[in-house]
Design a protein around this motif. Structure first.
Motif, mmCIF file in Angstrom:
data_model
loop_
_atom_site.group_PDB
_atom_site.id
_atom_site.type_symbol
_atom_site.label_atom_id
_atom_site.label_comp_id
_atom_site.label_asym_id
_atom_site.label_seq_id
_atom_site.Cartn_x
_atom_site.Cartn_y
_atom_site.Cartn_z
ATOM 1 N N ALA A 55 11.761 21.574 15.817
ATOM 2 C CA ALA A 55 10.536 20.901 16.252
ATOM 3 C C ALA A 55 9.630 22.006 16.767
ATOM 4 N N ALA A 56 8.767 22.513 15.896
ATOM 5 C CA ALA A 56 8.195 23.838 16.058
ATOM 6 C C ALA A 56 6.942 23.920 16.901
ATOM 7 N N GLY A 57 6.363 22.799 17.311
ATOM 8 C CA GLY A 57 5.045 22.907 17.908
ATOM 9 C C GLY A 57 4.063 23.316 16.822
ATOM 10 N N ARG A 58 3.110 24.167 17.129
ATOM 11 C CA ARG A 58 2.136 24.631 16.137
ATOM 12 C C ARG A 58 2.510 26.011 15.629
ATOM 13 N N LEU A 59 2.673 26.130 14.319
ATOM 14 C CA LEU A 59 3.125 27.382 13.735
ATOM 15 C C LEU A 59 2.011 28.410 13.580
ATOM 16 N N ASP A 60 0.743 28.015 13.793
ATOM 17 C CA ASP A 60 -0.306 29.018 13.792
ATOM 18 C C ASP A 60 -0.377 29.750 15.133
ATOM 19 N N TYR A 61 0.374 29.252 16.126
ATOM 20 C CA TYR A 61 0.485 29.963 17.398
ATOM 21 C C TYR A 61 1.552 31.047 17.269
ATOM 22 N N ARG A 115 10.227 30.341 15.052
ATOM 23 C CA ARG A 115 10.739 30.026 13.719
ATOM 24 C C ARG A 115 11.490 31.217 13.131
ATOM 25 N N ALA A 116 10.965 32.412 13.345
ATOM 26 C CA ALA A 116 11.653 33.609 12.856
ATOM 27 C C ALA A 116 13.033 33.730 13.498
ATOM 28 N N GLY A 117 13.130 33.426 14.808
ATOM 29 C CA GLY A 117 14.423 33.467 15.482
ATOM 30 C C GLY A 117 15.366 32.397 14.976
ATOM 31 N N TRP A 118 14.840 31.204 14.712
ATOM 32 C CA TRP A 118 15.633 30.093 14.146
ATOM 33 C C TRP A 118 16.208 30.501 12.794
ATOM 34 N N GLU A 119 15.376 31.085 11.935
ATOM 35 C CA GLU A 119 15.836 31.506 10.618
ATOM 36 C C GLU A 119 16.895 32.601 10.730
ATOM 37 N N ARG A 120 16.684 33.530 11.673
ATOM 38 C CA ARG A 120 17.632 34.630 11.841
ATOM 39 C C ARG A 120 19.007 34.113 12.251
ATOM 40 N N ALA A 121 19.034 33.163 13.179
ATOM 41 C CA ALA A 121 20.315 32.625 13.646
ATOM 42 C C ALA A 121 21.030 31.860 12.536
ATOM 43 N N LEU A 122 20.281 31.132 11.728
ATOM 44 C CA LEU A 122 20.904 30.411 10.609
ATOM 45 C C LEU A 122 21.488 31.400 9.600
ATOM 46 N N GLU A 123 20.783 32.477 9.339
ATOM 47 C CA GLU A 123 21.305 33.501 8.429
ATOM 48 C C GLU A 123 22.566 34.134 8.991
ATOM 49 N N GLN A 124 22.554 34.423 10.289
ATOM 50 C CA GLN A 124 23.723 35.028 10.922
ATOM 51 C C GLN A 124 24.935 34.098 10.875
ATOM 52 N N THR A 154 13.463 21.616 3.940
ATOM 53 C CA THR A 154 13.461 22.486 5.114
ATOM 54 C C THR A 154 13.245 21.670 6.383
ATOM 55 N N PRO A 155 14.213 21.659 7.297
ATOM 56 C CA PRO A 155 14.098 20.813 8.492
ATOM 57 C C PRO A 155 13.228 21.431 9.585
ATOM 58 N N VAL A 156 11.941 21.589 9.275
ATOM 59 C CA VAL A 156 10.972 22.086 10.243
ATOM 60 C C VAL A 156 9.841 21.074 10.333
ATOM 61 N N HIS A 157 9.466 20.719 11.542
ATOM 62 C CA HIS A 157 8.329 19.811 11.712
ATOM 63 C C HIS A 157 7.342 20.436 12.678
ATOM 64 N N VAL A 203 16.224 22.217 17.620
ATOM 65 C CA VAL A 203 15.678 23.239 18.509
ATOM 66 C C VAL A 203 14.203 22.917 18.709
ATOM 67 N N CYS A 204 13.765 22.810 19.966
ATOM 68 C CA CYS A 204 12.402 22.385 20.276
ATOM 69 C C CYS A 204 11.593 23.530 20.882
ATOM 70 N N ALA A 205 10.293 23.533 20.587
ATOM 71 C CA ALA A 205 9.407 24.597 21.053
ATOM 72 C C ALA A 205 9.017 24.446 22.508
ATOM 73 N N SER A 206 9.331 23.323 23.137
ATOM 74 C CA SER A 206 9.058 23.134 24.567
ATOM 75 C C SER A 206 9.930 22.004 25.082
ATOM 76 N N ASP A 207 10.088 21.953 26.384
ATOM 77 C CA ASP A 207 10.827 20.845 26.996
ATOM 78 C C ASP A 207 10.120 19.522 26.754
ATOM 79 N N VAL A 208 8.786 19.539 26.769
ATOM 80 C CA VAL A 208 8.019 18.313 26.557
ATOM 81 C C VAL A 208 8.296 17.764 25.161
ATOM 82 N N ILE A 209 8.322 18.634 24.158
ATOM 83 C CA ILE A 209 8.669 18.206 22.805
ATOM 84 C C ILE A 209 10.088 17.660 22.773
ATOM 85 N N ALA A 210 11.002 18.315 23.484
ATOM 86 C CA ALA A 210 12.401 17.865 23.504
ATOM 87 C C ALA A 210 12.524 16.452 24.060
#
Length: 340
Positions: free
Chosen positions: A186-192, A199-208, A217-220, A245-252
């Motif tokens: 739950a990414a918030g705004r990806l232009d930020y 998102r880069a960290g999320w992808e890295r952990a999935l690769e690892q 792709t489960p990204v919103h 994985v949420c971009a903020s507690d409020v989103i969570a």
């Protein structure tokens, strides 16, 4: 229009850095050069506070997009308290679609002769925004600090941030270690900047974890609000995720509401990780696992930069990045079933 520093510099035949020193009444300029710059400022009919007796050397403008997100008041209090210990005054400003916007606040603060400006999670963090205002502020010689995101092209301002790539990786790794293989974001705004980095960290952990993200792709991407989190939760649950994985507690909070509205149990059916660790997250039902921003360290760095600014030190290009901390609570658990 008020002339820019480069206009004054051209007329006085000096560098913009020299004009900035004169405007802010800083040392390192000979009397002859200072007089030449002062004459140029007056010819261009720009008489900054430094010429009339000095900038308000103990006042700092602190700008937020809003204060409804509980992490922002925590930041505001931490910064204001530390600045107050140093005898500085904080002018707190917030923006809203129906109220005074960021540019209007900046204009008022500059007219006051503010010593430094601190922007928290503003348009400086948005790669799709126009950043001309920040460039203009720097050209006028006002020390500028941006917090939680320095967009491309703003390398000339000081930055204090949490390592958002690491926060995304850390949250995702927590879920993959619990056996989750369908982890949504739950990414918030990806232009930020922060959204892109998480998102880069999320992808890295999935690769690892040797997890392949398939075509769905489960990204919103949505707003940093409870409603945005609810929409993200609904979309990700439709894609069969077992962890989010949420971009903020409020989103969570919104994601948890979406799950509970479907009769899903947390964490038995769906695990949720937030970001910020704002003070009430431990009291949710269930308490929220989240990635904690190092607020104390970040606020101390911001206050230190403001003090440096009032003492005439150059802040440009300084960057402080701090590591987050995973706080494991009851909203995450071992994967038990795939939600369909």
């Amino acid at each position: 229009m008020r002339p820019r520093l480069k206009d004054v510099a051209a007329l006085a035949d000096v560098s913009t850095a020299t004009v900035s020193r004169v405007v802010n009444d800083r040392p390192g300029v000979s009397d002859t050069v200072r007089d030449r710059v002062t004459d140029a400022l007056r010819q261009l009919r720009w008489e900054p506070s430094g010429i009339k007796g000095g900038r308000q050397a103990r006042s700092v403008g602190l700008l937020f997009p809003e204060l409804t997100n509980p992490i922002f008041p925590i930041f505001a209090q931490g910064i204001e308290w530390r600045l107050g210990l140093g005898g500085m005054i904080t002018v707190l400003c917030t923006s809203s679609p129906d109220g005074v916007n960021e540019q209007e606040h900046v204009d008022e603060l500059l007219d006051m002769g503010i010593a430094a400006l601190v922007f928290v999670a503003g348009s400086h963090a948005d790669n799709s925004a126009d950043h001309g205002m920040y460039t203009s502020i720097v050209e006028r010689g006002v020390p500028t600090i941006v917090v939680n995101g320095r967009a491309d092209g703003l390398e000339h301002v000081a930055s204090v941030t949490c390592d958002d790539v690491e926060s995304g990786r850390m949250a995702t790794e927590h879920l993959t270690r619990l056996g989750h293989r369908r982890v949504g974001l739950a990414a918030g705004r990806l232009d930020y900047v922060a959204g892109r980095n998480r998102r880069a960290g999320w992808e890295r952990a999935l690769e690892q974890a040797d997890v392949t993200v398939d075509g769905r792709t489960p990204v919103h991407e949505d707003s940093y609000t409870v409603d945005g989190g609810r929409r993200a939760g609904e979309a990700l649950l439709d894609q069969g995720v077992t962890g989010v994985v949420c971009a903020s507690d409020v989103i969570a909070i919104g994601v948890m509401e979406a799950a509970q509205a479907r009769g899903l149990r947390i964490p038995e059916d769906i695990s949720v990780v937030g970001y910020d660790d704002s003070m009430l997250m431990r009291y949710l039902n269930p308490p929220l696992t989240t990635v904690r921003q190092p607020i104390d360290a970040m606020c101390s760095a911001i206050a230190r930069l403001c003090t440096d600014a009032t003492e005439g030190r150059d802040l440009a290009t300084q960057e402080f990045a701090y590591l987050p901390e995973l706080i494991a609570r009851s909203s995450t658990g071992p994967v038990q079933a795939v939600v369909s």
